[in-house]
Design an enzyme around this catalytic site. Structure first.
Site, short mmCIF file in Angstrom:
data_model
loop_
_atom_site.label_atom_id
_atom_site.label_comp_id
_atom_site.label_asym_id
_atom_site.label_seq_id
_atom_site.Cartn_x
_atom_site.Cartn_y
_atom_site.Cartn_z
CB SER A 188 -12.24 -2.82 -0.83
OG SER A 188 -11.31 -2.81 0.24
CE LYS A 224 -6.15 -1.77 -6.36
NZ LYS A 224 -6.36 -2.06 -4.92
CD GLU A 253 -0.80 2.92 -11.59
OE1 GLU A 253 -0.86 2.94 -12.84
OE2 GLU A 253 -1.80 2.82 -10.86
C1 LIG Z 1 -6.21 -1.18 -3.90
C2 LIG Z 1 -7.14 -1.48 -2.82
C3 LIG Z 1 -7.81 -0.46 -2.12
C4 LIG Z 1 -7.57 1.01 -2.34
O1 LIG Z 1 -7.89 1.47 -3.60
P1 LIG Z 1 -9.18 2.36 -3.90
O2 LIG Z 1 -8.95 2.82 -5.29
O3 LIG Z 1 -9.22 3.48 -2.92
O4 LIG Z 1 -10.36 1.49 -3.77
C5 LIG Z 1 -8.73 -0.83 -1.15
N1 LIG Z 1 -8.95 -2.12 -0.85
C6 LIG Z 1 -8.33 -3.12 -1.49
C7 LIG Z 1 -8.62 -4.52 -1.11
C8 LIG Z 1 -7.39 -2.83 -2.49
O5 LIG Z 1 -6.77 -3.84 -3.11
#
Ligand SMILES: *Cc1c(COP(=O)(O)O)cnc(C)c1O
Length: 396
Positions: free
Chosen positions: A377, A89, A111
């Site tokens: 992610s 992010k 948000e």
């Molecule tokens: C917020 C988040 C997501 C989901 O958001 P996307 O916009 O679909 O990437 C996935 N993995 C993590 C670790 C997150 O913090």
């Protein structure tokens, strides 16, 4: 530029900008200038240097040998979990705050559901000395206590939203209301490839650094710059968009996306919007939405707070519709199992969201020399309580 949106911000039938009249000028201003600013040398220099020195990029592309042995192929993990603040992010919030500054904005709103985007936004606001207000449903404020404290420590004001179900959808509505009242000085940092055009495209571009790195990292390690498979989880779609951005037109690359099945797509307790959603409008865009027969948005459910969103980015709705991507629903128990497996095989505790990408591995039939790149992610530190609550289900 690989994603084909039309001049009104549509990916096929999905996208567009469904916004109140008072925001028209603000959104048009952004739409008219974002590409030009992103292409400026001075922007690129500052963005790149912050990604490297502040966020810790490039993130490693790690060959997970034991995981690959288990699934009979070669698996590389793209380690977004190693970024500052623990997920992908930050790539987006750094880019958007640089854009906000160049547009002369002096105040930031955002948000957040689980609080991860709130933390990433509060972080860059501290860095850039900008006042920051984060809208968060009152239910989520209670559930995500640690992230609320992190945001406050970083100097952000956390506004607990009391309307509706007091979750992400309500926080989003409140953020849009704020934006309507302060369109001239306020920049709204949206956390995923969602929202009115140009946000889905803006966020995808800012996250595209992920696949830009995958290209040269694979070339170094494999002697070819493309994998056979790309895999990622989808909530709103930003880490997935970044992972596939530079491969979208490369048909040698198969794309697999994991959305949150919750307790099962037929259970009524699910966040699998691509499987279970229908055409509607959410967060200023036309896309697939979880809704009842009257068009009321229904509350999604997933064990993973970051995937618990009743919509999906318009780009991903279109990728699924055109069959460019295969979308799988991974249930809570499958994600938990995959998270424990990665932890024990590779010594990496993934975020519960990322575990939904890992959960797809056992559902795909790989060839021995297939090269798979799967994006982790985020890191699982924030999910330890949930993991501990389910440790007995996952004892071998
Ligand atoms: C917020 C988040 C997501 C989901 O958001 P996307 O916009 O679909 O990437 C996935 N993995 C993590 C670790 C997150 O913090």
């Amino acid at each position: 530029m690989k994603y084909k949106i039309d001049s009104n911000g549509y990916y096929g039938e999905f996208g567009g900008a469904y916004i109140p009249e008072v925001l028209y000028k603000t959104v048009m201003d952004l739409r008219n200038i974002y590409e030009e600013i992103l292409e400026r040398d001075s922007f690129k220099r500052e963005y790149k240097s912050l990604l490297i020195d502040y966020a810790g990029r490039p993130s490693p592309l790690y060959l997970a040998k034991r995981l690959g042995q288990k699934y009979g192929c070669k698996i590389y993990l793209k380690r977004e979990d190693l970024n500052h603040t623990g997920a992908h992010k930050i790539n987006n919030t750094i880019g958007q705050i640089l854009l906000a500054k160049r547009m002369g904005k002096t105040r930031i709103i955002a948000e957040t559901g689980a609080g991860q985007h709130g933390v990433a936004t509060a972080t860059v606001c501290a860095l850039m000395d900008m006042p920051c207000r984060v809208y968060m449903g009152a239910t989520d404020v209670k559930r995500q206590h640690v992230n609320v404290e992190r945001m406050k420590m970083l100097g952000a004001e956390v506004f607990a939203v009391q309307s509706g179900n007091k979750t992400l959808k309500d926080a989003t509505n409140e953020a849009i209301r704020d934006w309507c009242c302060h369109p001239a000085d306020t920049f709204y940092i949206i956390g995923s490839t969602v929202g009115p055009h140009p946000y889905p495209d803006l966020v995808a571009r800012l996250q595209s650094v992920i696949s830009e790195e995958i290209k040269w990292q694979l070339l170094e390690k494999e002697g070819r710059d493309y994998p056979d498979y790309l895999m990622a989880c989808v909530g709103g779609g930003s880490n997935a968009a970044g992972t596939i951005y530079h491969y979208i037109d490369d048909m040698r690359v198969k794309i697999f996306l994991g959305e949150a099945g919750g307790l099962g797509i037929d259970s009524g307790e699910t966040a699998a919007t691509i499987h279970r959603g229908s055409l509607g409008i959410i967060h200023g865009a036309r896309t697939l939405v979880m809704q009842d027969e009257d068009g009321q948005i229904t509350e999604p459910y997933s064990i993973s707070a970051g995937l618990d969103y009743p919509g999906i980015g318009p780009m991903h709705a279109n990728l699924a519709k055109t069959h460019r991507a295969t979308v799988m629903a991974i249930n809570d128990d499958e994600a938990l199992k995959a998270a424990y497996e990665l932890t024990r095989l590779e010594g990496i505790i993934p975020a519960l969201e990322s575990a939904h990408a890992l959960g797809m591995l056992e559902k795909i039939k790989f060839q021995k020399d297939d090269v798979v790149v799967l994006t982790v992610s985020g890191r699982g530190d924030k999910d330890i309580d949930t993991y501990l609550a389910h440790i007995n289900d996952n004892k071998d």
